[in-house]
Design a protein around this motif. Structure first.
Motif, PDB file in Angstrom:
ATOM      1  N   GLN A  73       0.829  -1.204   0.000  1.00  0.00           N
ATOM      2  CA  GLN A  73       0.000   0.000   0.000  1.00  0.00           C
ATOM      3  C   GLN A  73       0.866   1.258   0.000  1.00  0.00           C
ATOM      4  O   GLN A  73       0.554   2.228  -0.686  1.00  0.00           O
ATOM      5  CB  GLN A  73      -0.932  -0.001   1.219  1.00  0.00           C
ATOM      6  CG  GLN A  73      -2.017  -1.041   1.173  1.00  0.00           C
ATOM      7  CD  GLN A  73      -2.964  -0.821   0.018  1.00  0.00           C
ATOM      8  OE1 GLN A  73      -2.888  -1.532  -0.982  1.00  0.00           O
ATOM      9  NE2 GLN A  73      -3.822   0.145   0.128  1.00  0.00           N
ATOM     10  N   ARG A 100       1.310   6.783  -6.800  1.00  0.00           N
ATOM     11  CA  ARG A 100       0.243   7.761  -7.083  1.00  0.00           C
ATOM     12  C   ARG A 100       0.731   9.188  -6.867  1.00  0.00           C
ATOM     13  O   ARG A 100       0.406  10.090  -7.652  1.00  0.00           O
ATOM     14  CB  ARG A 100      -0.980   7.472  -6.207  1.00  0.00           C
ATOM     15  CG  ARG A 100      -1.784   6.270  -6.657  1.00  0.00           C
ATOM     16  CD  ARG A 100      -3.112   6.159  -5.922  1.00  0.00           C
ATOM     17  NE  ARG A 100      -2.948   5.886  -4.503  1.00  0.00           N
ATOM     18  CZ  ARG A 100      -2.880   4.672  -3.967  1.00  0.00           C
ATOM     19  NH1 ARG A 100      -2.932   3.611  -4.761  1.00  0.00           N
ATOM     20  NH2 ARG A 100      -2.751   4.514  -2.673  1.00  0.00           N
ATOM     21  N   ALA A 101       1.526   9.418  -5.811  1.00  0.00           N
ATOM     22  CA  ALA A 101       2.058  10.758  -5.551  1.00  0.00           C
ATOM     23  C   ALA A 101       3.019  11.183  -6.656  1.00  0.00           C
ATOM     24  O   ALA A 101       3.022  12.349  -7.077  1.00  0.00           O
ATOM     25  CB  ALA A 101       2.753  10.785  -4.193  1.00  0.00           C
ATOM     26  N   GLU A 145       0.942   4.146  -2.865  1.00  0.00           N
ATOM     27  CA  GLU A 145       0.728   5.558  -2.545  1.00  0.00           C
ATOM     28  C   GLU A 145       1.875   6.417  -3.074  1.00  0.00           C
ATOM     29  O   GLU A 145       1.653   7.509  -3.607  1.00  0.00           O
ATOM     30  CB  GLU A 145       0.588   5.728  -1.033  1.00  0.00           C
ATOM     31  CG  GLU A 145       0.340   7.142  -0.599  1.00  0.00           C
ATOM     32  CD  GLU A 145      -0.944   7.733  -1.149  1.00  0.00           C
ATOM     33  OE1 GLU A 145      -0.956   8.957  -1.405  1.00  0.00           O
ATOM     34  OE2 GLU A 145      -1.922   6.988  -1.325  1.00  0.00           O
ATOM     35  N   GLN A 146       3.098   5.921  -2.979  1.00  0.00           N
ATOM     36  CA  GLN A 146       4.233   6.661  -3.525  1.00  0.00           C
ATOM     37  C   GLN A 146       4.114   6.798  -5.045  1.00  0.00           C
ATOM     38  O   GLN A 146       4.418   7.857  -5.603  1.00  0.00           O
ATOM     39  CB  GLN A 146       5.540   5.955  -3.179  1.00  0.00           C
ATOM     40  CG  GLN A 146       5.944   6.068  -1.739  1.00  0.00           C
ATOM     41  CD  GLN A 146       7.185   5.247  -1.434  1.00  0.00           C
ATOM     42  OE1 GLN A 146       7.703   4.539  -2.286  1.00  0.00           O
ATOM     43  NE2 GLN A 146       7.664   5.337  -0.199  1.00  0.00           N
TER      44      GLN A 146
END
Length: 115
Positions: free
Chosen positions: A75, A82-83, A79-80
């Motif tokens: 996860q 997506r950022a 998230e990294q």
């Protein structure tokens, strides 16, 4: 005193010469008791047989914790990613607003055209 020659190691400790007469020292070692060790092993095996369900429960909890940590790691990586994508999109939007072709085309393979 006169002319005294002490050699190249004057003032240094020569470890080899100082330890020649001390001999090899063994570190203190516990003596093993094979009978007591055998009794302890048999006792542990007996406990494992009697309380197999405790071993199974501990194993299940351990596997669950490892799976949860792996899921958390995946996860965090997602998230990294997506950022990173969002930051690149913001950079391209700012370039588009400034009139830079990077804002429309991103990273071109060959910005000069075919050779």
């Amino acid at each position: 005193m006169g002319n005294m020659y002490f050699g190249p190691n004057h003032g240094q400790i020569n470890i080899i010469q100082n330890n020649i007469h001390q001999g090899y020292r063994r570190s203190p070692r516990r003596t093993s008791h094979p009978i007591l060790t055998g009794i302890a092993v048999l006792f542990a095996i007996g406990l494992l047989i009697k309380f197999w369900w405790v071993v199974l429960m501990v194993l299940a909890i351990w596997i669950g914790v490892k799976a949860f940590r792996k899921w958390q790691h995946r996860q965090a990586l997602a998230e990294q990613e997506r950022a990173r994508i969002a930051a690149r999109a913001d950079m391209q939007n700012q370039a588009f607003l400034a009139g830079d072709p990077y804002g429309i085309y991103g990273y071109p393979q060959n910005p000069q055209g075919p050779l």
